[in-house]
Design a protein around this motif. Structure first.
Motif, PDB file in Angstrom:
ATOM      1  N   SER A  32     -10.558  -9.763  13.405  1.00 22.17           N
ATOM      2  CA  SER A  32     -10.061  -8.382  13.551  1.00 22.17           C
ATOM      3  C   SER A  32      -9.787  -8.049  15.023  1.00 22.17           C
ATOM      4  N   LEU A  54      -6.086  -8.016  15.688  1.00 22.88           N
ATOM      5  CA  LEU A  54      -5.187  -7.207  14.841  1.00 22.88           C
ATOM      6  C   LEU A  54      -4.266  -6.310  15.663  1.00 22.88           C
ATOM      7  N   VAL A  64      -4.594 -11.486  10.126  1.00 19.58           N
ATOM      8  CA  VAL A  64      -4.754 -10.911   8.775  1.00 19.58           C
ATOM      9  C   VAL A  64      -4.963 -12.033   7.757  1.00 19.58           C
ATOM     10  N   THR A 111     -12.197  -5.435   6.748  1.00 12.38           N
ATOM     11  CA  THR A 111     -11.212  -4.759   5.899  1.00 12.38           C
ATOM     12  C   THR A 111     -10.972  -3.313   6.339  1.00 12.38           C
ATOM     13  N   LEU A 161      -8.323  -3.181   8.624  1.00 10.71           N
ATOM     14  CA  LEU A 161      -7.013  -3.534   8.037  1.00 10.71           C
ATOM     15  C   LEU A 161      -6.275  -2.303   7.524  1.00 10.71           C
ATOM     16  N   VAL A 203      -1.070  -7.503   5.100  1.00  8.02           N
ATOM     17  CA  VAL A 203      -2.278  -6.670   4.981  1.00  8.02           C
ATOM     18  C   VAL A 203      -2.536  -6.356   3.505  1.00  8.02           C
ATOM     19  N   THR A 224      -3.837  -9.343   1.699  1.00 11.33           N
ATOM     20  CA  THR A 224      -5.228  -9.646   2.035  1.00 11.33           C
ATOM     21  C   THR A 224      -6.185  -8.678   1.338  1.00 11.33           C
TER      22      THR A 224
END
Lengths: 470, 339
Positions: free
Chosen positions: B224, B227, B239, B251, B254, B269, B272
């Motif tokens: 992360s 990201l 991701v 998450t 995300l 995204v 995932t």
């Protein structure tokens, strides 16, 4: 102007044309060598295991049209099912076969009608049914049963059904190397700055090779001269010609026997053209024009590895029909996209690729044929300068042999598929005979193709194959 | 001999008496014939050389495997043979090439202390210095090979020579420099990402993933952290890795990414969140349907098919003018009805 002067102009035009053709070949050979060398350097340390183990490799739909392939279809599908690739589906399109291809497929793979929705993004002849296997081991197999509409129409039906973003269009009777898909997908993985719209591979000749269970187990030199001459022709076309065009991003054709495309772009371009017999070339040209109009940077990949093996005709009638079709396909595509010729808007395509195809692929046999007629006329009227003619013939002959020998050298330099030195000598011998025996034949078949084109003759003509060695 | 001289004289006479274009044709024919002859000789010579090289290769392999076995397993190891082999290598480039290949094979087949000793021997016979020299002055293809060998043998002494290659214009050189830093890392294998200027290709992403899964022994990075990377491909990669390594803790990071501008990132995204079955993210995913991008809309429908239900689907406020979207909707309906 005197007739003598006119003849003199003709004679010089033929010479100038020949010089241009051979200069083009020389430049092509140089570019091919550079491209091959770079490819070898780039792929020296290539390890395909990571590609086979990931879930991030783009999934591929293999589209294989089949028309009356009952004898070999089961073996061919079994062979396709064993390809090394993490995620792929096989879509067999039964294009209105009159034999029992469909019944055999249904029985062998326990197919059942698929009731899930389908959408015709591209118009095709009526799809009678779509079948899927009930067995989990063949879950990746889909069979489309449709009315006969020709190869292009069958491929369009396959594109409509294909689940995945990349489609690999093949001839169902071709033998693919186990790692063919992993290698062909690489151009789509490597590019970050340009959109890859398609990728093509080298087609190799499988006549006389040993094939077991749909897999090529031993590469052997074709036994007949006609097949050997075609082998040399394929070396010249793929290892010299297409490698060179690939280097300058000017490829106009990806062989219909084995090519990978971005599915959405095929749909956006309107699918394969069902009105031409050169549908493979026509589609790529249309896709390239579309990308140019959209002003999206793009490229077409080309892989020189021997990935796909096919049987070439050894029967002169079948060869004649094949070359007739190729000549018509080339002429039709050039006519459809005639505005591209010398058009700077299309850059390399307009200024180099299209003119090359027009002058040196389509026009070459015609000019050669007129040249022969002209020579015969001069002979009968006693106007031939024999010393000059014979010396000119010798130059052209040696140059033709030289190109075949260069192509053999490229094969030696790149993949060396023929391990026995005797085979190389046999190929060298074929190179000396090719301009005298095979070349005049294919020139004549092209002329007949062009005559048929003007007589508006359509269709593929029957293509029969001998079948592979077991 | 007379006949020969007569023939030559006649040919000379013919040539001198011919017009220029015949002379040109004759010269060109001779040139092409010679080229044909040379190419044939070259082809035959290539085959011959190949067999000679193969024989030499076997000799070198024998010498080296003797040395390696003695170095690794003998109690009475002496420095002199190593010195001799080093001198031998310096004289032949083929020997260096074969020796490097042999070291790679041995490294693949040994574990633990033996690897460390092999590495030491590699340095002692001067091969590491040879690779460093290539990194300084070699041609790109040689540099690629050098970086590859150093990463396989885990020789990390000259990171400074490899670091600039991350910014190389040559894609293969950049790719192998990336893989070097991932493969030789004891921890933080993705720290090089901060220095990247150009996007990661899918080929590079797949190879990094492979090393992380099968070779990297340290603590798995927190993906992360990447990201918000400026390169879209790095964000996509992060991701994907969150999905692959089941980093559920990421998450939350995300969900805000569903507002990303790039459709490819958004799609990844959604994929995932769906794969990790984060059902509470579904309302946010459905919001993304308003994006007028087919790629994202199709992914949203797929997410509803996986995590939602038929009622959710038919209640969607969606414009089905686009045939591809209408088809995706119909397919989702069909699948949810089946379930």
């Amino acid at each position: 102007m005197k007739v003598d002067h006119l003849f003199s102009i003709f004679a010089w035009l033929f010479i100038a044309y020949s010089i241009l053709v051979y200069l083009g070949y020389l430049v092509g050979a140089l570019f091919s060598f550079l491209e091959l060398r770079e490819y070898k350097q780039n792929n020296l340390l290539e390890n395909e295991v990571p590609l086979l183990k990931t879930s991030n490799l783009p999934a591929v739909s293999i589209l294989a049209p089949a028309y009356n392939e009952s004898v070999t279809i089961i073996e061919n599908v079994r062979s396709l099912l064993t390809l090394n690739y993490p995620a792929f589906e096989i879509v067999i399109i039964n294009d209105g076969s009159s034999d029992d291809s469909l019944e055999k497929l249904i029985a062998t793979f326990q197919l059942k009608k698929d009731t899930s929705p389908h959408y015709n993004f591209i118009a095709t002849a009526e799809v009678k049914a779509v079948y899927k296997s009930q067995l989990s081991s063949f879950a990746s197999l889909t069979v489309i049963d449709k009315e006969n509409g020709g190869k292009a129409d069958a491929l369009n039906a396959g594109v409509n059904i294909a689940e995945h973003q990349l489609v690999c269009c093949i001839d169902v009777d071709c033998i693919l190397e186990q790692d063919a898909l992993v290698k062909l997908v690489k151009p789509f993985l490597n590019s970050t700055k340009k959109k890859v719209i398609a990728a093509g591979g080298v087609i190799r000749i499988a006549n006389s090779c040993t094939i077991e269970d749909g897999k090529l187990v031993k590469v052997e030199l074709p036994k007949s001269f006609i097949a050997r001459a075609q082998l040399l022709e394929y070396f010249r076309a793929f290892l010299m010609g297409r490698m060179a065009w690939s280097r300058i991003d000017g490829l106009l054709i990806i062989s219909g026997a084995f090519g990978m495309f971005d599915k959405n772009l095929i749909i956006e371009a309107g699918g394969y053209n069902t009105k031409t017999v050169g549908e493979d070339m026509e589609l790529l040209v249309r896709m390239r024009k579309m990308m140019r109009k959209k002003e999206v940077p793009y490229e077409v990949g080309f892989i020189p590895n021997p990935l796909c093996w096919t049987e070439v005709p050894e029967d002169l009638n079948v060869l004649s029909r094949q070359r007739n079709r190729w000549a018509r396909g080339c002429a039709e595509t050039l006519w459809i996209h005639r505005r591209m010729l010398f058009n700077p808007y299309y850059k390399t395509l307009g200024l180099l690729s299209a003119p090359y195809w027009f002058f040196f692929e389509w026009l070459a046999p015609i000019i050669e044929f007129i040249g022969i007629l002209f020579f015969i006329y001069l002979t009968f009227t006693g106007q031939v300068n024999w010393v000059y003619s014979i010396s000119f013939f010798i130059v052209v002959y040696f140059l033709s042999v030289l190109f075949s020998i260069t192509a053999i050298f490229f094969e030696e330099y790149s993949f060396q598929q023929y391990k026995n030195l005797k085979d190389i000598f046999k190929l060298i011998l074929a190179s000396f005979l090719d301009p005298l025996i095979f070349h005049p034949l294919v020139m004549w078949y092209s002329i007949r193709g062009n005559i048929d084109l003007f007589r508006k003759k359509k269709g593929w003509g029957k293509m029969t194959r001998k079948g592979f060695t077991k | 001999m007379d006949l020969y001289h007569q023939l030559i004289a006649q040919l000379e006479q013919f040539y001198n008496g011919s017009p220029f274009y015949v002379k040109f044709n004759l010269c060109a024919s001779l040139l092409f014939f010679l080229m044909i002859f040379l190419f044939i000789l070259f082809i035959v010579n290539t085959r011959y050389r190949k067999s000679v090289i193969e024989a030499k290769r076997k000799t070198i392999e024998k010498k080296l495997s003797g040395l390696i076995n003695e170095y690794l397993f003998s109690d009475e190891y002496e420095e002199q043979p190593t010195e001799d082999f080093k001198n031998y290598l310096q004289q032949q480039s083929l020997a260096k090439e074969v020796a490097i290949e042999q070291f790679l094979i041995f490294t693949e087949n040994f574990r633990g202390d033996y690897i460390e000793r092999l590495r030491l021997l590699f340095e002692k016979v001067g091969l590491a210095d040879y690779l460093f020299h290539i990194l300084k002055k070699g041609f790109w293809a040689e540099k690629v090979k050098a970086v590859y060998v150093l990463s396989e043998l885990n020789i990390k002494k000259r990171d400074d020579l490899i670091f600039p290659l991350l910014l190389s214009d040559h894609p293969k050189l950049k790719a192998h420099a990336i893989l070097y830093f991932v493969k030789t890392a004891d921890n933080k294998p993705l720290s090089f990402l901060g220095h990247l200027q150009d996007d990661l290709s899918l080929w590079e992403q797949i190879h990094i993933e492979h090393i992380l899964r099968y070779y990297y022994l340290g603590e798995m990075p927190n993906f992360s952290l990447y990201l918000k990377h400026r390169l879209e491909s790095v964000r996509i990669f992060a991701v994907r890795m969150i999905r692959l390594f089941n980093q559920f803790e990421s998450t939350k990071a995300l969900i805000p990414m569903l507002n990303e501008e790039e459709p490819e990132v958004k799609k990844e995204v959604i994929r995932t969140l769906t794969a990790l079955n984060i059902i509470e993210a579904l309302p946010f995913i459905m919001q993304a349907l308003k994006t007028n991008v087919l790629l994202v809309q199709q992914e949203v429908l797929r997410a509803i098919t996986e995590m939602g239900n038929y009622e959710m689907l038919v209640a969607l406020d969606i414009n089905l003018n686009n045939p591809s979207l209408a088809f995706a909707f119909e397919k989702a309906q069909y699948q949810l009805k089946l379930h």
